[in-house]
Design a protein around this motif. Sequence first.
Motif, PDB file in Angstrom:
ATOM      1  N   ILE B 101     -18.105  83.807  30.967  1.00  0.00           N
ATOM      2  CA  ILE B 101     -18.909  84.372  32.068  1.00  0.00           C
ATOM      3  C   ILE B 101     -18.498  85.814  32.306  1.00  0.00           C
ATOM      4  CG2 ILE B 101     -19.387  82.163  33.169  1.00  0.00           C
ATOM      5  CD1 ILE B 101     -17.202  82.727  35.187  1.00  0.00           C
ATOM      6  N   TRP B 102     -19.457  86.633  32.714  1.00  0.00           N
ATOM      7  CA  TRP B 102     -19.171  88.034  32.997  1.00  0.00           C
ATOM      8  C   TRP B 102     -20.194  88.577  33.996  1.00  0.00           C
ATOM      9  CZ3 TRP B 102     -21.786  86.362  28.767  1.00  0.00           C
ATOM     10  CH2 TRP B 102     -22.979  86.997  28.443  1.00  0.00           C
ATOM     11  N   SER B 103     -19.963  89.807  34.450  1.00  0.00           N
ATOM     12  CA  SER B 103     -20.819  90.444  35.465  1.00  0.00           C
ATOM     13  C   SER B 103     -21.024  89.524  36.668  1.00  0.00           C
ATOM     14  CB  SER B 103     -22.200  90.809  34.900  1.00  0.00           C
ATOM     15  OG  SER B 103     -22.102  91.787  33.935  1.00  0.00           O
ATOM     16  N   ILE B 104     -19.915  89.111  37.246  1.00  0.00           N
ATOM     17  CA  ILE B 104     -19.980  88.192  38.387  1.00  0.00           C
ATOM     18  C   ILE B 104     -20.171  88.987  39.682  1.00  0.00           C
ATOM     19  CG2 ILE B 104     -18.685  86.436  39.674  1.00  0.00           C
ATOM     20  CD1 ILE B 104     -17.086  86.015  37.061  1.00  0.00           C
ATOM     21  N   THR B 105     -21.155  88.591  40.480  1.00  0.00           N
ATOM     22  CA  THR B 105     -21.247  89.200  41.804  1.00  0.00           C
ATOM     23  C   THR B 105     -21.102  88.097  42.854  1.00  0.00           C
ATOM     24  OG1 THR B 105     -23.646  89.015  41.926  1.00  0.00           O
ATOM     25  CG2 THR B 105     -22.791  91.070  41.054  1.00  0.00           C
ATOM     26  N   ILE B 106     -20.364  88.410  43.904  1.00  0.00           N
ATOM     27  CA  ILE B 106     -20.143  87.440  44.985  1.00  0.00           C
ATOM     28  C   ILE B 106     -20.651  88.053  46.286  1.00  0.00           C
ATOM     29  CG2 ILE B 106     -18.390  86.161  46.303  1.00  0.00           C
ATOM     30  CD1 ILE B 106     -16.654  86.061  43.862  1.00  0.00           C
ATOM     31  N   GLN B 107     -21.457  87.319  47.015  1.00  0.00           N
ATOM     32  CA  GLN B 107     -21.896  87.757  48.339  1.00  0.00           C
ATOM     33  C   GLN B 107     -21.366  86.748  49.352  1.00  0.00           C
ATOM     34  OE1 GLN B 107     -25.977  87.964  46.808  1.00  0.00           O
ATOM     35  NE2 GLN B 107     -26.210  89.914  47.812  1.00  0.00           N
ATOM     36  N   LEU B 108     -20.852  87.249  50.447  1.00  0.00           N
ATOM     37  CA  LEU B 108     -20.179  86.370  51.414  1.00  0.00           C
ATOM     38  C   LEU B 108     -20.709  86.598  52.808  1.00  0.00           C
ATOM     39  CD1 LEU B 108     -16.484  86.912  50.382  1.00  0.00           C
ATOM     40  CD2 LEU B 108     -17.564  84.684  50.537  1.00  0.00           C
ATOM     41  N   GLU B 109     -20.757  85.534  53.566  1.00  0.00           N
ATOM     42  CA  GLU B 109     -21.134  85.670  54.971  1.00  0.00           C
ATOM     43  C   GLU B 109     -20.731  84.407  55.707  1.00  0.00           C
ATOM     44  OE1 GLU B 109     -23.307  87.882  56.931  1.00  0.00           O
ATOM     45  OE2 GLU B 109     -23.481  86.408  58.543  1.00  0.00           O
ATOM     46  N   ASP B 110     -19.707  84.523  56.548  1.00  0.00           N
ATOM     47  CA  ASP B 110     -19.450  83.471  57.522  1.00  0.00           C
ATOM     48  C   ASP B 110     -19.489  82.038  56.986  1.00  0.00           C
ATOM     49  OD1 ASP B 110     -18.662  83.659  60.021  1.00  0.00           O
ATOM     50  OD2 ASP B 110     -20.625  83.520  60.977  1.00  0.00           O
ATOM     51  N   GLY B 111     -18.583  81.677  56.119  1.00  0.00           N
ATOM     52  CA  GLY B 111     -18.562  80.289  55.639  1.00  0.00           C
ATOM     53  C   GLY B 111     -19.598  79.975  54.589  1.00  0.00           C
ATOM     54  N   PHE B 112     -20.272  81.014  54.080  1.00  0.00           N
ATOM     55  CA  PHE B 112     -21.278  80.807  53.044  1.00  0.00           C
ATOM     56  C   PHE B 112     -21.071  81.871  51.957  1.00  0.00           C
ATOM     57  CE2 PHE B 112     -25.581  82.043  51.473  1.00  0.00           C
ATOM     58  CZ  PHE B 112     -25.803  80.913  50.707  1.00  0.00           C
TER      59      PHE B 112
END
Lengths: 161, 162
Positions: B101-112
């Motif tokens: 796997i590559w080019s990982i993006t993570i978006q975060l918000e309040d328990g999600f």
Amino acid sequence: MNITNYLITYFFIFFVGFYPMKAQNKSFKKDSIAVNQVINNLFDGMREGDSAKVNNTFHKNVVMLTTYKNKDNINLLEKGNLDKFLNAIASPHPNIYDEKIWNTTIQIDENLAQVWTEYAFYVGTEFSHCGVNAFQLIKDKNNKWKIISLIDTRRKDKCKK
Amino acid sequence: MKIFINTFIIVLFFYIGIHQIQSQNHSIKKDSIEVHHVINNLFDGIVEGDSIKVKNSLHENVIIITSNKNRQNVNQIKEVSVVEFLNGIIDKKLEEWNEKIWSITIQLEDGFARVWTNYSFYMDSQLSHCGVKSFQLVKESNENWKIVNFVDSKKKNGCQTL
């Protein structure tokens, strides 16, 4: 003569090389516009109380989930239901359901897309809550983008209005 | 004296402000690391054929969907049950699996959280297919981050080999 040959060859390679790149960008752009349109249709449909328009944006097996904190600050996960959601939109309500969205990001690969957007929900002009909406969309067999999952977070404080 | 007190108050507020930003950044960093860890465990579990490791990354009500094109180039999607998914891992035979796997993006918000990553799947060192995976995770209280749903796209052509 030689130089002309070189030039022709290089021009040829240059254009052949760029053509698929351009075509790819074009399809990405086309898909982003189409995905964005689905999301806009959903919120327009909610404002207009048009449940058919809203229903049209969803895949029939859509997964709907909401995460929020209860009064004791405990994270909870609640399962939603498309029929209930459509009923809420269709049933008469005096004030419009106005969900304002911003900071929308779209990621697309082939027939899968995901959208992340911040939102603030208003009933008429009265602010209710805010959070983020996270959508996953897939292209169905008729090549139409449909929402296959929608997860939202919900909070009442620290909201941009 | 007045100037001294004013300066003191300004400096104090400044530090309180910085401290809050720092602790917020700290929690985002902590969450991303944890989310990343769950995703890594999932992929490790898959290639190792360790269904328990995989199951630990998944929420009990996880929904798994794969989308691809059939031979007639028609888009199709399929919902895979957890049991089916785990059985696929348990039934893994002698072949060697590898998923990059590559080019990982993570978006975060309040328990999600949500993760978008490119992947290539190899079977016995041969590229089998590739695409992207989109994961959504939630953190319920007193629980680790768990994957509540994931969707992937699958293609055989135009794969980037690493």
